[in-house]
Design an enzyme around this catalytic site. Structure first.
Site, PDB file in Angstrom:
ATOM      1  N   LYS A 187      -5.709  36.937  -6.900  1.00 52.92           N
ATOM      2  CA  LYS A 187      -4.779  37.176  -7.456  1.00 52.92           C
ATOM      3  C   LYS A 187      -4.825  38.603  -8.296  1.00 52.92           C
ATOM      4  CE  LYS A 187      -2.012  33.273  -8.863  1.00 52.92           C
ATOM      5  NZ  LYS A 187      -1.273  32.406 -10.026  1.00 52.92           N
ATOM      6  N   GLU A 211       9.954  19.207  -9.836  1.00 53.81           N
ATOM      7  CA  GLU A 211      10.896  17.880 -11.052  1.00 53.81           C
ATOM      8  C   GLU A 211      11.418  16.477 -10.582  1.00 53.81           C
ATOM      9  OE1 GLU A 211      10.380  22.464 -11.582  1.00 53.81           O
ATOM     10  OE2 GLU A 211      11.025  21.276  -9.832  1.00 53.81           O
ATOM     11  N   ARG A 252      16.784  20.847 -10.632  1.00 60.15           N
ATOM     12  CA  ARG A 252      16.065  19.869  -9.030  1.00 60.15           C
ATOM     13  C   ARG A 252      15.714  18.490  -9.513  1.00 60.15           C
ATOM     14  NH1 ARG A 252      12.751  24.605  -7.161  1.00 60.15           N
ATOM     15  NH2 ARG A 252      12.170  23.309  -5.771  1.00 60.15           N
TER      16      ARG A 252
END
Length: 611
Positions: free
Chosen positions: A268, A354, A382
């Site tokens: 990253k 979720e 979701r």
């Protein structure tokens, strides 16, 4: 569009460096997703080198990492408008460019999209290959494995690149595995696998056993066993910043003519030393000084609703050991990080899941605990079936703390928290309410802990709308609160809309109009007695809530008034029938006519004679 065909590796590396510099310059001015975009540059350059973006579907999961794709296609000159109102989106957006194949902003949809595209390509007998770029974090969601399961069975040609920047897929096991992982990236390993499989078809039974064991032993000491067992080819791990290797591996994967997983390990923030590595701060940033990495603008002195929630949650949890909590890969964003760090045995980040978060919270409630499920408004969508089937149908006292309700700014359409009231209000058994400021935020959480039914309260990104403070005695089920008396009309606020209504009241007062303001507090159940009394006093109602108009607060009030045969002229300043674009929140609100001065002007127009 920048054509990479025929470019040497050295030229590709120069282009990648220029892309990184462009991303850094733009994000340091505009803000945006930095570390993920920098880490994916080499992968995207390799994708554009090996595959044909004019024909092959390029599918980016979440798509917050796709800045390099935008720069390589047709948006280099416009890239300085990134995430600004009227500018280019921070996500893939087909309306923005013909090279953006499929819009995204939520995670874990990409492989399902690729399977659907592959089916269509096969039916049309075309020579195109869907290519997916998905992060390791997105691999925590069940939808990914539903898609992989079918893809492994159907065997459509699809190339899936896993951008593993946290070693969370699987680490190579020891020196032998590292050696074999490198071997797997070459043609020789694929040749060995092909030879073994052909041999299994022609060898006598006793030799088949040995060949099969050899094939299985290769899988067991490499990190691709999961994908291999699902029926997909696996190549990796490979260095996600070595363009020479990436081009070679993707060319191999493209030519295999079957579903292939390419596991690429990246860093990253690659290319910007300050941001390199697993620094959460650099995932999404505001404007910053490129030389030092320090923010250019100081945040508001007003405490955010999220921070208030997090503080109160920890305080209450220390007093009440029934309180537990869950969030889905957003511990910092939802304010639950502190609770997880302080009480990790009672508060959990369940990853991008979720559905699992909601259903497991239901079981916690079944066991007598008080689960707080903290999710963004746009992500709770979701888990909608689970809210209905596993929580509300069974009447279990799960607490939904809905963060990012309303306009969230630069993230745009996929992240605006517009719909939670509209999709939760029709569900039986649920209690819906909202705080308006810091005091009522703390009271809301305390009320939720004691509520014997499923309940949900919503709050904005950032600070609550500033307003004149009116003391609150706490939440009482289904009871509103008068904020200010007035003679001419009624302003109804819900949640963050209360502060907006108070500001509108001041604007109207300056024009000689006396407006009363009520904090509705509860959308479900409504305070029917008080509302009917107000209907007798005020014939004009104006509703302010950071939510969709369809099925929202105004709709709920009109339903009640119609049922009780009350004649009130009601106008809602909620969001209309559209998806809300990206841009600074105040600029977006101005474009929608929702600034207090604009609302007041609209009301004054209503009040003119002969209207």
């Amino acid at each position: 569009m920048i054509n990479l065909n025929g470019k040497s590796i050295a030229e590709l590396e120069e282009i990648a460096a220029a892309i990184r510099q462009k991303i850094l310059q733009t994000v340091s001015r505009n803000g945006g997703h930095l570390s993920s975009s920098l880490g994916a540059v080499d992968l995207i350059v390799a994708m554009h080198t090996v595959f044909d973006v004019t024909r092959d579907p390029f599918i980016y999961d979440v798509s917050h990492q796709a800045y390099a794709h935008k720069l390589l296609t047709d948006r280099w000159e416009r890239f300085d408008t990134l995430r600004q109102f009227g500018g280019i989106s921070g996500y893939i957006k087909p309306k923005e460019s013909p090279f953006d194949y499929f819009g995204a902003g939520h995670s874990s949809t990409s492989i399902s999209v690729a399977v659907g595209a592959a089916k269509a390509i096969a039916l049309k007998e075309e020579q195109r290959i869907p290519v997916v770029l998905i992060g390791d974090g997105s691999m925590t969601a069940g939808m990914v494995y539903e898609a992989l399961n079918e893809l492994g069975e159907r065997k459509y040609p699809v190339v899936i690149i896993i951008n593993d920047n946290e070693m969370s897929i699987s680490k190579p096991i020891g020196a032998i595995s590292q050696y074999l992982s490198k071997l797997m990236a070459g043609r020789s390993y694929q040749g060995i696998k092909g030879w073994v499989r052909k041999a299994l078809q022609t060898m006598p039974p006793d030799m088949k056993f040995l060949a099969k064991r050899f094939d299985e032993s290769l899988k067991l000491i490499t990190p691709g066993i999961l994908f291999e067992e699902l029926g997909l080819e696996y190549i990796g791990p490979v260095d996600g910043h070595n363009l020479s290797d990436l081009v070679e591996v993707l060319t191999l994967a493209k030519n295999l003519g079957k579903p292939v997983v390419v596991h690429a390990q990246t860093i990253k923030g690659k290319g910007y030393t300050i941001a390199e590595g697993g620094h959460e701060h650099w995932h999404g940033v505001g404007p910053f000084d490129l030389a030092t990495g320090k923010p250019l603008t100081t945040s508001s002195s007003a405490k955010s609703a999220t921070a208030i929630f997090g503080e109160e949650l920890i305080r209450l949890a220390k007093e009440d050991h029934r309180i537990v909590g869950l969030t889905a890969a957003m511990p910092s964003g939802t304010g639950m990080k502190g609770a997880i760090e302080a009480m990790g045995d009672r508060f959990w980040d369940v990853a991008i899941a979720e559905q699992h978060a909601v259903t497991s919270a239901a079981a916690l409630a079944k066991e007598g605990l008080r689960p707080v499920c903290a999710l963004y408004s746009t992500f709770l969508q979701r888990g909608y079936d689970q809210v209905i089937h596993d929580v509300c149908l069974q009447g279990l006292p799960v607490i939904f703390a809905i963060d990012r309700a309303g306009i969230v700014g630069e993230d745009g359409e996929t992240h605006q928290g517009a719909f939670d009231l509209s999709y939760l209000r029709p569900i039986p058994n649920i209690v819906l309410f909202a705080p308006r400021d810091e005091e009522t935020m703390r009271q809301a959480l305390r009320f939720a802990i004691d509520c014997p039914k499923p309940c949900a309260f919503r709050y904005p990104r950032g600070a609550f709308y500033p307003h004149e403070q009116v003391p609150s005695s706490g939440f009482e089920l289904g009871r509103l609160q008068m904020m200010a008396e007035g003679d001419d009309l009624l302003l109804v606020g819900y949640g963050n809309g209360v502060g907006r209504a108070m500001a509108v009241r001041q604007e109207l007062a300056a024009a000689g109009v006396s407006a009363a303001v009520v904090d509705l507090r509860f959308l479900k159940p409504l305070d029917e007695t008080a509302l009917l009394e107000l209907a007798n006093r005020y014939q004009r109602w104006y509703v302010m809530s950071d939510s969709a108009k369809a099925g929202g607060v105004g709709s709920a009030l009109l339903e009640l008034l119609a049922e009780k045969d009350q004649m009130v002229r009601l106008k809602s300043f909620e969001y209309g029938d559209y998806f809300i674009t990206h841009g600074k929140t105040e600029v977006v609100e101005e474009s929608l006519g929702l600034l207090p001065s604009q609302i007041a002007a609209s009301i004054l127009t209503d009040l003119k004679p002969n209207k």
